[in-house]
Design a protein around this motif. Structure first.
Motif, PDB file in Angstrom:
ATOM      1  N   MET A  56       0.825  -1.211   0.000  1.00  0.00           N
ATOM      2  CA  MET A  56       0.000   0.000   0.000  1.00  0.00           C
ATOM      3  C   MET A  56       0.858   1.259   0.000  1.00  0.00           C
ATOM      4  O   MET A  56       0.400   2.323   0.414  1.00  0.00           O
ATOM      5  N   VAL A  91      -4.179   4.854   1.914  1.00  0.00           N
ATOM      6  CA  VAL A  91      -5.190   4.334   2.835  1.00  0.00           C
ATOM      7  C   VAL A  91      -5.771   3.042   2.254  1.00  0.00           C
ATOM      8  O   VAL A  91      -5.868   2.885   1.031  1.00  0.00           O
ATOM      9  N   ASP A  92      -6.161   2.121   3.120  1.00  0.00           N
ATOM     10  CA  ASP A  92      -6.751   0.868   2.660  1.00  0.00           C
ATOM     11  C   ASP A  92      -7.935   1.121   1.742  1.00  0.00           C
ATOM     12  O   ASP A  92      -8.615   2.161   1.818  1.00  0.00           O
ATOM     13  N   GLY A  93      -8.212   0.163   0.854  1.00  0.00           N
ATOM     14  CA  GLY A  93      -9.303   0.295  -0.097  1.00  0.00           C
ATOM     15  C   GLY A  93     -10.643   0.408   0.587  1.00  0.00           C
ATOM     16  O   GLY A  93     -10.846  -0.071   1.704  1.00  0.00           O
ATOM     17  N   VAL A 141      -7.134   2.079  -6.257  1.00  0.00           N
ATOM     18  CA  VAL A 141      -7.049   1.252  -5.046  1.00  0.00           C
ATOM     19  C   VAL A 141      -8.298   0.370  -5.019  1.00  0.00           C
ATOM     20  O   VAL A 141      -9.412   0.869  -4.870  1.00  0.00           O
ATOM     21  N   GLN A 143     -11.327  -2.237  -4.020  1.00  0.00           N
ATOM     22  CA  GLN A 143     -12.180  -2.452  -2.844  1.00  0.00           C
ATOM     23  C   GLN A 143     -11.504  -3.438  -1.882  1.00  0.00           C
ATOM     24  O   GLN A 143     -11.069  -4.510  -2.280  1.00  0.00           O
ATOM     25  N   GLY A 144     -11.397  -3.032  -0.611  1.00  0.00           N
ATOM     26  CA  GLY A 144     -10.847  -3.904   0.426  1.00  0.00           C
ATOM     27  C   GLY A 144      -9.355  -4.110   0.369  1.00  0.00           C
ATOM     28  O   GLY A 144      -8.821  -4.935   1.136  1.00  0.00           O
ATOM     29  N   ALA A 145      -8.631  -3.390  -0.507  1.00  0.00           N
ATOM     30  CA  ALA A 145      -7.179  -3.586  -0.598  1.00  0.00           C
ATOM     31  C   ALA A 145      -6.497  -3.170   0.695  1.00  0.00           C
ATOM     32  O   ALA A 145      -6.841  -2.161   1.312  1.00  0.00           O
ATOM     33  N   SER A 146      -5.503  -3.947   1.103  1.00  0.00           N
ATOM     34  CA  SER A 146      -4.712  -3.644   2.296  1.00  0.00           C
ATOM     35  C   SER A 146      -3.402  -4.400   2.183  1.00  0.00           C
ATOM     36  O   SER A 146      -3.212  -5.215   1.273  1.00  0.00           O
ATOM     37  N   VAL A 147      -2.513  -4.139   3.121  1.00  0.00           N
ATOM     38  CA  VAL A 147      -1.244  -4.864   3.121  1.00  0.00           C
ATOM     39  C   VAL A 147      -1.505  -6.353   3.264  1.00  0.00           C
ATOM     40  O   VAL A 147      -0.863  -7.197   2.623  1.00  0.00           O
ATOM     41  N   THR A 149      -3.996  -8.111   2.202  1.00  0.00           N
ATOM     42  CA  THR A 149      -4.549  -8.743   1.001  1.00  0.00           C
ATOM     43  C   THR A 149      -3.603  -8.634  -0.190  1.00  0.00           C
ATOM     44  O   THR A 149      -3.971  -8.968  -1.313  1.00  0.00           O
ATOM     45  N   GLY A 151      -2.205  -5.672  -1.102  1.00  0.00           N
ATOM     46  CA  GLY A 151      -2.112  -4.268  -1.474  1.00  0.00           C
ATOM     47  C   GLY A 151      -2.598  -3.982  -2.881  1.00  0.00           C
ATOM     48  O   GLY A 151      -3.443  -4.691  -3.435  1.00  0.00           O
TER      49      GLY A 151
END
Length: 335
Positions: A56, A91-93, A141, A143-147, A149, A151
């Motif tokens: 991310m 920022v996360d998705g 970015v 939907q729901g993307a994060s480190v 998942t 990124g």
């Protein structure tokens, strides 16, 4: 102070004086704000402001740029240099749908924007509070993307939004012809790129003249006739020859106009008789007919010549052994 001068001997030249005066040397732009300057990266070696990413976090490479002040007509431009790669956390998705973050240069100057800040940053632009900006890249970015998942899928998520600029004396960019025509007082030799026509124009004592692009090609087309290609001999039918030193030849211009020249020689009277075949690729779009010169004692000393879409050349009304001219016979070839 409304009138400013750079590096006064008295030492009273301030930081804002330097910014405005150095900014005056940058490339112009069509704007109602006199001090506005064309935004963009200053071209140099390598790949300025290139972006890479992991998880991310985006990393924006070094660059030099011009960011025009967008809060006031008297603000002027900001020269911004980023000497080292800058990491920009995302920022996360969102919980629903994708989001597009725009990475760019953000300048805050409290004298003009009342933000309470004086800074220059490379980060995600916030349109709600950021006014003086220069976009560089868009990042989708998911939907729901994060480190956790994995990124952002960096190989497909980035959209390049970089634009480039030049110092004064470089090419001025304007949106349309009306904007170009407003530049009536520029010096002869000034180059202007017009986005609407995707063409480059130069200012001469007689006015604006095309320097590159389709308007230049159109102007040249009215001056120079496109030259034909190589001459290729036609294939003659049995019993048909050509005049001494006058072979039957054809050529085609780059625009597709076919020219024929030379002389068919017949050993017998002919009518609706095949004379030959044009080279492949030079066939007419449809049946074409001409009245052409022919050496015979019948009235008018002429004959009819036809070229069929198949490329076959035929002649009519040649009442005795004779010759038939192919000079100046032309047609539009197939595409």
């Amino acid at each position: 102070m409304s009138v400013r001068a750079l590096a006064l001997a008295s030492g009273t030249t301030g930081l804002e004086d330097h910014r405005l005066l150095i900014g005056a040397l940058l490339g112009g732009v069509d704007s109602e704000w006199t001090l506005d300057r064309r935004p963009g990266l200053l071209g140099g070696g390598g790949n300025p402001a290139a972006v890479t990413g992991s998880g991310m976090t985006a990393t924006v490479g070094a660059f030099a740029a011009v960011v025009p002040g967008a809060s006031s007509p008297t603000q002027g431009p900001y020269l911004v240099v980023s000497t080292d790669p800058v990491e920009v956390p995302l920022v996360d998705g969102p919980a629903v749908g994708d989001r597009v973050d725009v990475l760019g240069v953000v300048v805050h100057d409290d004298v003009y924007d009342s933000t309470g800040a004086v800074s220059a940053e490379v980060r995600v632009i916030d349109p709600a509070v950021d006014v003086t900006t220069l976009p560089l890249h868009g990042v989708t970015v998911p939907q729901g993307a994060s480190v956790g998942t994995g990124g952002v899928p960096w190989s497909s998520a980035v959209t390049d939004r970089r634009v480039y600029t030049a110092t004064h004396g470089g090419v001025i960019s304007v949106p349309d012809m009306a904007a170009r025509n407003r530049l009536g007082a520029v010096r002869d030799g000034t180059l202007v790129h017009v986005f609407a026509t995707d063409a480059l124009y130069m200012r001469l004592p007689t006015g604006w003249t095309p320097a590159a692009g389709q308007p230049l090609y159109d102007a040249l087309a009215g001056i120079f006739q496109r030259r034909p290609g190589a001459w290729t001999q036609a294939t003659l039918a049995a019993g048909i020859t050509h005049g001494a030193g006058s072979p039957v030849e054809l050529c085609r211009t780059p625009d597709g106009l076919v020219h024929m020249r030379g002389t068919f020689t017949t050993g017998r009277p002919i009518n609706n008789t095949e004379l030959g075949q044009v080279p492949a690729g030079m066939e007419p779009q449809r049946l074409t007919r001409w009245s052409t010169a022919a050496a015979q004692s019948q009235p008018n000393n002429s004959a009819r010549v036809e070229v069929q879409p198949s490329g076959i050349i035929r002649a009519y009304a040649v009442y005795e052994p004779s010759w038939v001219s192919a000079d100046n016979v032309t047609w539009w070839g197939t595409t």
